[in-house]
Design a protein around this motif. Structure first.
Motif, short mmCIF file in Angstrom:
data_model
loop_
_atom_site.label_atom_id
_atom_site.label_comp_id
_atom_site.label_asym_id
_atom_site.label_seq_id
_atom_site.Cartn_x
_atom_site.Cartn_y
_atom_site.Cartn_z
N ARG A 284 0.77 -1.33 0.01
CA ARG A 284 -0.08 -0.01 -0.52
C ARG A 284 1.04 0.62 0.05
N GLU A 285 2.15 1.56 -0.09
CA GLU A 285 3.31 1.81 -0.33
C GLU A 285 4.10 2.11 -1.30
N LEU A 286 4.65 2.85 -1.60
CA LEU A 286 6.10 2.38 -2.31
C LEU A 286 7.21 2.19 -1.13
N SER A 287 8.16 0.69 -2.41
CA SER A 287 9.00 0.15 -1.57
C SER A 287 9.97 1.83 -1.52
N ALA A 288 10.72 1.28 0.04
CA ALA A 288 11.74 2.37 0.28
C ALA A 288 12.83 2.60 -0.56
N TRP A 289 13.29 1.53 -1.12
CA TRP A 289 14.88 1.64 -2.49
C TRP A 289 13.40 0.96 -3.92
N ASP A 290 14.61 0.74 -4.50
CA ASP A 290 13.89 0.14 -5.59
C ASP A 290 13.01 -0.76 -5.61
N ALA B 289 2.64 -3.45 -8.90
CA ALA B 289 4.53 -1.77 -9.07
C ALA B 289 5.40 -2.43 -9.34
N TYR B 290 6.37 -1.87 -9.90
CA TYR B 290 8.17 -1.54 -9.60
C TYR B 290 8.12 0.21 -9.37
N GLY C 282 11.46 6.06 -5.68
CA GLY C 282 10.61 6.65 -5.99
C GLY C 282 9.03 6.92 -6.83
N LYS C 283 9.34 6.94 -8.00
CA LYS C 283 8.51 6.70 -8.42
C LYS C 283 7.95 4.56 -9.73
N VAL C 284 6.85 5.33 -9.98
CA VAL C 284 6.01 3.94 -10.16
C VAL C 284 6.98 4.20 -12.15
#
Length: 90
Positions: free
Chosen positions: A23-29, A43-44, A48-50
Motif C-alpha cells: 500500500r506504499e512504494l518500496s523504500a528503495w527500488d 508495481a515496480y 520513488g516513482k512507479v
C-alpha cells in the motif's frame, strides 16, 4: 490472502521490509502492491516513482503476485539470501 496476511508471511520468511511496499512504494527500488479507489496493482518503483505496473483483479491476486516476485528475488537453492549465516560467508 490479504495484505495483513502477506506481511505476516514475509516476516516469517525474513524478507527485509525495505525490499517491498504494501500500500506504499518500496523504500528503495523494488516491488510493491498499491490500491487506489478499490483497484489493486503490482508495481515496480525506482527512485520513488512507479516505473512498471500491472492491474490485478483483487487484493488477493496482488498479494500472491508480490509474494511470488519476492520469493524469486530472495530465495536461491532452497534458502533465503542474506541470512546472518550467508553474510558471514561473504
Amino acid at each position: 490472502m490479504n495484505s495483513d496476511e502477506l506481511m505476516s508471511i514475509l516476516e516469517k520468511l525474513h524478507i527485509p521490509r525495505i525490499a517491498y511496499g504494501i500500500r506504499e512504494l518500496s523504500a528503495w527500488d523494488g516491488f510493491c502492491i498499491l490500491e487506489a479507489e478499490g483497484q489493486w496493482s503490482l508495481a515496480y518503483s525506482s527512485r520513488g516513482k512507479v516505473t512498471a505496473s500491472i492491474h490485478c483483479e483483487s487484493e488477493s491476486q496482488a498479494c500472491k503476485l508480490l509474494l511470488e516476485k519476492l520469493k524469486g528475488e530472495f530465495f536461491k537453492d532452497g534458502g533465503i539470501l542474506n541470512t546472518p549465516e550467508q553474510m558471514e560467508r561473504t
